[in-house]
Design an enzyme around this catalytic site. Structure first.
Site, short mmCIF file in Angstrom:
data_model
loop_
_atom_site.label_atom_id
_atom_site.label_comp_id
_atom_site.label_asym_id
_atom_site.label_seq_id
_atom_site.Cartn_x
_atom_site.Cartn_y
_atom_site.Cartn_z
CE LYS A 177 122.73 -13.94 -94.90
NZ LYS A 177 121.75 -15.89 -93.88
N1 GLU Z 1 124.00 -17.84 -92.82
C1 GLU Z 1 123.41 -18.81 -92.25
C2 GLU Z 1 122.10 -18.65 -92.54
O1 GLU Z 1 121.70 -18.01 -93.36
C3 GLU Z 1 124.17 -18.79 -90.64
C4 GLU Z 1 124.14 -17.89 -89.93
C5 GLU Z 1 124.23 -18.43 -88.86
O2 GLU Z 1 125.02 -19.08 -88.44
O3 GLU Z 1 124.20 -17.05 -87.88
O4 GLU Z 1 121.61 -19.36 -91.54
#
Ligand code: GLU
Length: 439
Positions: A126
């Site tokens: 993240k």
């Molecule tokens: N930000 C989204 C999540 O928290 C998607 C992450 C992604 O598609 O890699 O799941």
């Protein structure tokens, strides 16, 4: 005894061993403790517990950006790479003024669990930049994005770490990010497109990615609610947040027969017992940037919003918004966590005490990363899937993940959250077992 057959010595608690502070209200500790509870339930190896209790890499960067008024401002960015036992690190990056290290670490951890639960070949990561994107001009937003990308470029890559949209970021931002990476990296130019997902459809994005998280929430509810005794047709729903996730989820659930009777966001709270038309509210939101001013519902207080009696409450805004106070107000049978970690530790405990059935985020909101995986596969193979194929495959992944979670719950007799974590951990544990720990 062979190297792969070492016996585990009995140890003290993982959090003591790693020297974690004992703060019951810290989000990172909350996430670690949830993992440890599930690890205990399945007797996960100690070494796997300590590996997962810390992210592999914590990248923190500072970069200057030229602002429209001619001065340079310094921004702080993060990329946390939690675990890559199952595949490249995967997870979004957010733009928010409150982004800080512990949150990004927790969110990266949740991505590891999410990808393992839906069985896509990715680990968890993240990122984030501490900035309020609403305060930036389009030019500033673009320059922040390109500098953030170049600051972390050497640590990410199409087979290493693949970012995506999250809170405050969108497809346009992913396009700038991909372009910067493609212009600068040593990767084969067009293959470098896979460095990020959630791109615009005309630039390597997948059909159905934008609605994917909301669609996944709806798919999981359709699979699980009949077993909980709630028919989809006519079920009453309240939505916290009306951005990408609940804006789509609300419209999809309404089209499936649900009645959305209360909605709240950063601009206020609305209620209409005859149902709020989410299609109209979505158009209003697109024009004005919030739900405030929507005429076909009554304005209510925050407390009245939470107290609205519904079958399903869907928090789809930021994390840690449901504290003990809000959890006490809730009048719902089920909470489907469309946002990541929407409850703080006190809110989570209160929901458990009050017997609210919580469908955890690592299951409920896994649709986004699942379609991100489809996008990455399409880019890698230079093919384009139809919207129907994406929907079908997404549904299959969500239904299987929901069933796996229910089976684990029946076996361990635990909460859905512990069951979802245990299901993910069993998969990760089995991979560590066959891979072993280098050297
Ligand atoms: N930000 C989204 C999540 O928290 C998607 C992450 C992604 O598609 O890699 O799941």
């Amino acid at each position: 005894m062979s190297a792969t057959m070492t016996t585990e010595l009995p140890r003290g608690s993982v959090t003591d061993e790693l020297g974690f502070p004992s703060d019951p209200d810290n989000l990172y500790l909350q996430t670690v403790n949830t993992m440890l509870e599930a690890a205990e339930a399945i007797n996960l190896k100690h070494r796997t517990r300590i590996i997962l209790a810390q992210p592999k890499n914590e990248i923190m960067v500072h970069f200057p950006v030229l602002m429209d008024d001619g001065h340079h401002k310094l921004f702080k960015g993060y990329r946390i790479q939690h675990n890559n036992a199952l595949g490249p690190y995967k997870g979004g990056f957010r733009y928010h003024e409150d982004v800080h290290l512990d949150d990004v670490k927790s969110l990266a951890f949740l991505m590891t669990m999410k990808c393992a639960l839906v069985r896509i070949p990715f680990g968890g990561g993240k990122g984030g930049v501490k900035v309020n994107p609403r305060e930036l001009s389009p030019g500033e937003l673009q320059r922040v994005t390109r500098r953030y990308c170049s600051a972390i470029m050497d640590q990410i890559g199409p087979d290493v770490d693949i970012p995506a949209p999250d809170v405050g970021t969108n497809a346009q931002i992913m396009a700038w990010f991909a372009d910067t990476y493609m212009m600068s990296s040593k990767h084969q130019h067009h293959d470098a497109l896979r460095v990020v997902t959630g791109k615009p459809v005309e630039f390597g994005g997948s059909a159905g990615r934008e609605k994917a998280t909301g669609q996944g929430v709806a798919d999981v509810l359709a699979e699980m609610l009949p077993g909980i005794g709630i028919p989809l047709e006519g079920m009453k729903v309240s939505l916290l947040g009306f951005g990408n996730v609940n804006g789509w989820g609300g419209r999809i659930l309404q089209d499936m027969g649900a009645k959305i009777i209360a909605v709240g966001d950063h601009t206020g709270f609305l209620r209409n017992d005859n149902g709020i038309d989410c299609h109209k509210l979505f158009d209003h939101n697109m024009k004005t940037g919030g739900i405030k001013g929507y005429a076909e519902a009554d304005v209510i207080s925050e407390e009245d919003f939470y107290r609205t009696k519904v079958d399903v409450f869907i928090p789809g805004a930021l994390e840690q918004m449901i504290k003990a106070k809000q959890a006490d107000w809730l009048d719902c049978k089920v909470m489907a966590e469309a946002a990541n970690a929407p409850c703080d530790p006190s809110g989570d405990r209160r929901c458990q005490e009050r017997g609210i059935e919580v469908i955890p985020a690592i299951l409920a909101n896994a649709g986004g990363v699942t379609v991100s995986y489809f996008e990455w596969v399409q880019n890698k193979n230079a093919v384009t899937w139809s919207a129907e194929q994406v929907d079908r495959e997404l549904n299959r992944h969500m239904v299987v993940a929901a069933q796996r979670t229910l089976n684990t719950r029946a076996r361990l007799n635990c909460s859905l959250r512990t069951a979802a974590f245990a299901t993910a951990l069993e998969h990760i544990g089995s991979v560590y077992k066959v891979r072993g720990i280098f050297p």
